[in-house]
Design a protein around this motif. Sequence first.
Motif, PDB file in Angstrom:
ATOM      1  N   ASP A 151      74.012  39.317  13.554  1.00 13.88           N
ATOM      2  CA  ASP A 151      74.084  38.227  12.556  1.00 13.88           C
ATOM      3  C   ASP A 151      74.086  36.868  13.245  1.00 13.88           C
ATOM      4  N   LYS A 152      73.979  36.879  14.592  1.00 11.20           N
ATOM      5  CA  LYS A 152      73.985  35.607  15.334  1.00 11.20           C
ATOM      6  C   LYS A 152      72.551  35.122  15.550  1.00 11.20           C
ATOM      7  N   LYS A 153      72.219  34.014  14.954  1.00 10.54           N
ATOM      8  CA  LYS A 153      70.845  33.506  15.028  1.00 10.54           C
ATOM      9  C   LYS A 153      70.443  33.177  16.471  1.00 10.54           C
ATOM     10  N   GLU A 154      71.428  32.709  17.268  1.00 12.97           N
ATOM     11  CA  GLU A 154      71.101  32.315  18.647  1.00 12.97           C
ATOM     12  C   GLU A 154      70.691  33.523  19.508  1.00 12.97           C
ATOM     13  N   GLU A 155      71.025  34.743  19.060  1.00 13.93           N
ATOM     14  CA  GLU A 155      70.622  35.948  19.804  1.00 13.93           C
ATOM     15  C   GLU A 155      69.233  36.453  19.393  1.00 13.93           C
ATOM     16  N   ALA A 156      68.719  35.919  18.309  1.00 13.91           N
ATOM     17  CA  ALA A 156      67.553  36.532  17.655  1.00 13.91           C
ATOM     18  C   ALA A 156      66.236  36.309  18.386  1.00 13.91           C
ATOM     19  N   ILE A 157      65.364  37.317  18.322  1.00 11.14           N
ATOM     20  CA  ILE A 157      63.968  37.133  18.753  1.00 11.14           C
ATOM     21  C   ILE A 157      63.402  35.993  17.902  1.00 11.14           C
ATOM     22  N   ILE A 158      62.813  34.993  18.563  1.00 10.38           N
ATOM     23  CA  ILE A 158      62.424  33.774  17.846  1.00 10.38           C
ATOM     24  C   ILE A 158      61.142  33.982  17.047  1.00 10.38           C
ATOM     25  N   ASP A 159      60.113  34.510  17.710  1.00  9.93           N
ATOM     26  CA  ASP A 159      58.831  34.641  17.023  1.00  9.93           C
ATOM     27  C   ASP A 159      57.952  35.629  17.784  1.00  9.93           C
ATOM     28  N   ILE A 160      57.076  36.301  17.057  1.00 13.25           N
ATOM     29  CA  ILE A 160      56.097  37.204  17.691  1.00 13.25           C
ATOM     30  C   ILE A 160      54.753  37.009  17.003  1.00 13.25           C
ATOM     31  N   VAL A 213      49.188  31.649  23.237  1.00 20.28           N
ATOM     32  CA  VAL A 213      50.475  31.233  23.799  1.00 20.28           C
ATOM     33  C   VAL A 213      50.740  29.757  23.499  1.00 20.28           C
ATOM     34  N   LYS A 214      49.703  28.936  23.567  1.00 15.96           N
ATOM     35  CA  LYS A 214      49.894  27.516  23.208  1.00 15.96           C
ATOM     36  C   LYS A 214      50.406  27.403  21.776  1.00 15.96           C
ATOM     37  N   GLU A 215      49.802  28.213  20.895  1.00 15.35           N
ATOM     38  CA  GLU A 215      50.177  28.166  19.472  1.00 15.35           C
ATOM     39  C   GLU A 215      51.630  28.564  19.250  1.00 15.35           C
ATOM     40  N   ILE A 216      52.051  29.654  19.888  1.00 24.32           N
ATOM     41  CA  ILE A 216      53.427  30.129  19.620  1.00 24.32           C
ATOM     42  C   ILE A 216      54.451  29.114  20.147  1.00 24.32           C
ATOM     43  N   LEU A 217      54.118  28.460  21.259  1.00 28.77           N
ATOM     44  CA  LEU A 217      55.037  27.447  21.799  1.00 28.77           C
ATOM     45  C   LEU A 217      55.094  26.236  20.860  1.00 28.77           C
ATOM     46  N   THR A 218      53.917  25.765  20.431  1.00 30.83           N
ATOM     47  CA  THR A 218      53.879  24.587  19.554  1.00 30.83           C
ATOM     48  C   THR A 218      54.581  24.874  18.235  1.00 30.83           C
ATOM     49  N   GLU A 219      54.263  26.030  17.635  1.00 26.52           N
ATOM     50  CA  GLU A 219      54.856  26.353  16.325  1.00 26.52           C
ATOM     51  C   GLU A 219      56.378  26.412  16.382  1.00 26.52           C
ATOM     52  N   ASN A 220      56.902  26.749  17.561  1.00 26.15           N
ATOM     53  CA  ASN A 220      58.360  26.885  17.676  1.00 26.15           C
ATOM     54  C   ASN A 220      58.997  25.719  18.411  1.00 26.15           C
ATOM     55  N   ASN A 221      58.168  24.679  18.621  1.00 29.35           N
ATOM     56  CA  ASN A 221      58.689  23.454  19.220  1.00 29.35           C
ATOM     57  C   ASN A 221      59.337  23.696  20.585  1.00 29.35           C
ATOM     58  N   ILE A 222      58.717  24.562  21.378  1.00 27.57           N
ATOM     59  CA  ILE A 222      59.254  24.863  22.714  1.00 27.57           C
ATOM     60  C   ILE A 222      58.217  24.406  23.733  1.00 27.57           C
ATOM     61  N   LYS A 223      58.679  23.703  24.766  1.00 31.51           N
ATOM     62  CA  LYS A 223      57.742  23.226  25.793  1.00 31.51           C
ATOM     63  C   LYS A 223      57.644  24.281  26.895  1.00 31.51           C
ATOM     64  N   SER A 224      56.444  24.400  27.483  1.00 29.06           N
ATOM     65  CA  SER A 224      56.281  25.444  28.503  1.00 29.06           C
ATOM     66  C   SER A 224      57.232  25.227  29.689  1.00 29.06           C
ATOM     67  N   GLU A 225      57.572  23.964  29.991  1.00 30.82           N
ATOM     68  CA  GLU A 225      58.482  23.736  31.137  1.00 30.82           C
ATOM     69  C   GLU A 225      59.913  24.213  30.846  1.00 30.82           C
ATOM     70  N   ASP A 226      60.229  24.444  29.560  1.00 32.11           N
ATOM     71  CA  ASP A 226      61.576  24.910  29.216  1.00 32.11           C
ATOM     72  C   ASP A 226      61.712  26.434  29.277  1.00 32.11           C
ATOM     73  N   ILE A 227      60.598  27.112  29.537  1.00 31.52           N
ATOM     74  CA  ILE A 227      60.641  28.577  29.657  1.00 31.52           C
ATOM     75  C   ILE A 227      61.007  28.924  31.093  1.00 31.52           C
ATOM     76  N   LYS A 228      62.058  29.735  31.263  1.00 33.46           N
ATOM     77  CA  LYS A 228      62.411  30.101  32.646  1.00 33.46           C
ATOM     78  C   LYS A 228      61.444  31.163  33.170  1.00 33.46           C
ATOM     79  N   HIS A 229      61.135  32.147  32.335  1.00 30.79           N
ATOM     80  CA  HIS A 229      60.235  33.206  32.789  1.00 30.79           C
ATOM     81  C   HIS A 229      59.120  33.478  31.789  1.00 30.79           C
ATOM     82  N   PHE A 230      57.900  33.300  32.255  1.00 32.10           N
ATOM     83  CA  PHE A 230      56.701  33.689  31.514  1.00 32.10           C
ATOM     84  C   PHE A 230      56.325  35.071  32.057  1.00 32.10           C
ATOM     85  N   ILE A 231      56.367  36.081  31.169  1.00 35.31           N
ATOM     86  CA  ILE A 231      56.168  37.474  31.616  1.00 35.31           C
ATOM     87  C   ILE A 231      54.910  38.005  30.940  1.00 35.31           C
ATOM     88  N   PRO A 232      53.753  37.781  31.563  1.00 30.89           N
ATOM     89  CA  PRO A 232      52.504  38.236  30.953  1.00 30.89           C
ATOM     90  C   PRO A 232      52.230  39.700  31.258  1.00 30.89           C
TER      91      PRO A 232
END
Length: 334
Positions: free
Chosen positions: A172-181, A235-254
């Motif tokens: 029930d904790k939003k901060e734990e939730a998968i953000i988007d897929i 990947v550009k789209e999912i970052l933009t839609e969720n207002n997350i900048k690529s530099e704020d991602i610690k690990h990009f796991i392709p």
Amino acid sequence: MAYAAFRSIGAYVPEKILTNEDLAKMVDTSDEWITKRTGIKERHIAAKDEFTSDMGLKAATKALERSGVEKDKIDMLICATISPDYFCMPSTATIIANKLGIKGATAFDVTAACTGFIYSLSIAKAFIESGMKKNVLIVGSEKLSAITDYTDRGTCILFGDGAGSAVISATDKKEEAIIDIHTGADGEYADLLMTPNGGTGSAHDSLEAESGSCFMQMKGNETFKVAVRTLTNDVKEILTENNIKSEDIKHFIPHQANLRIIKAVGDALKMREDQVVITVQKYGNTSGASIPMAINDLYEAGNLEVGEIMLLDAFGGGLTWGSALVPFSPISKL
Ligand code: ACO
């Protein structure tokens, strides 16, 4: 509302290693060519009597142990695979569930090739958010060596065997939730990557009449170009839609298909080298298992931080693709 949290990770790699030098003795290739064009140095190969379900079982056992979720609480098991124990039926998921001692849970396979893990994650998220399921065990397991033509230098240098697994649970904790897929597919490109034999779409009257096996065939160069274009946009789209900048991602796991694809997408996203997780050199392409195997490597090296948002992406036969923004949210540490 229930949210879906990524609780734990586990993986398994078979013991036997097939190096580029080994392959150079089998087909007209070289360590230099394979390294330069793919980044792959070696891959693991399952034993003859080691099935996709056996590898999946080992990865799932670890993921379950680390999750803190009792196995009798698992109400869905999804196996992402294109190299099932048995083509058609039963699903590898039901076999893994039985080997784990899980009875009664919904169990099925997902056929989305290298995007199978992300597709499975999206199904788990949807079932949990709708309230229909609470604890979903995802397994990506592949014995690609069984569907690889070791006389075809265009494909046999790429693939390896292995398994990865994750537990996704309701929170029930939003901060734990998968953000988007994001998930997508375009069947117009189906012939770029396929196993043309072994199905009712093959030219034979009956499966019994087929002399060919279920080996993978690929138009590598075309696949490469579509992969880079599609992944970069997605990947550009999912970052933009969720207002997350690529530099704020610690690990990009392709998905680990080819170092050049990974680098091209990483560069287009302006990712720093330390953000991009690369395991292709030691495992090759393990299709549906590659992302959870890479996450597990991070975890076991102590580099996966609680709460960090993992950016995942994948591309594979179908053609299929997907990306995901997934916080690592283990139960015990929160
Ligand atoms: N060793 C030596 N030479 C080779 C080899 C090899 N193993 N394989 C191909 N070549 C040759 C070709 O015959 C060709 O020779 P030519 O110029 O004389 O005709 C030359 O190398 C170039 O071939 P390309 O196919 O253009 O090579 P490319 O740089 O594209 O690399 C590769 C091939 C590695 C397969 C690459 O295209 C690739 O990685 N593609 C994407 C694969 C992928 O991502 N698949 C999706 C996921 S997989 C899944 O869903 C299961």
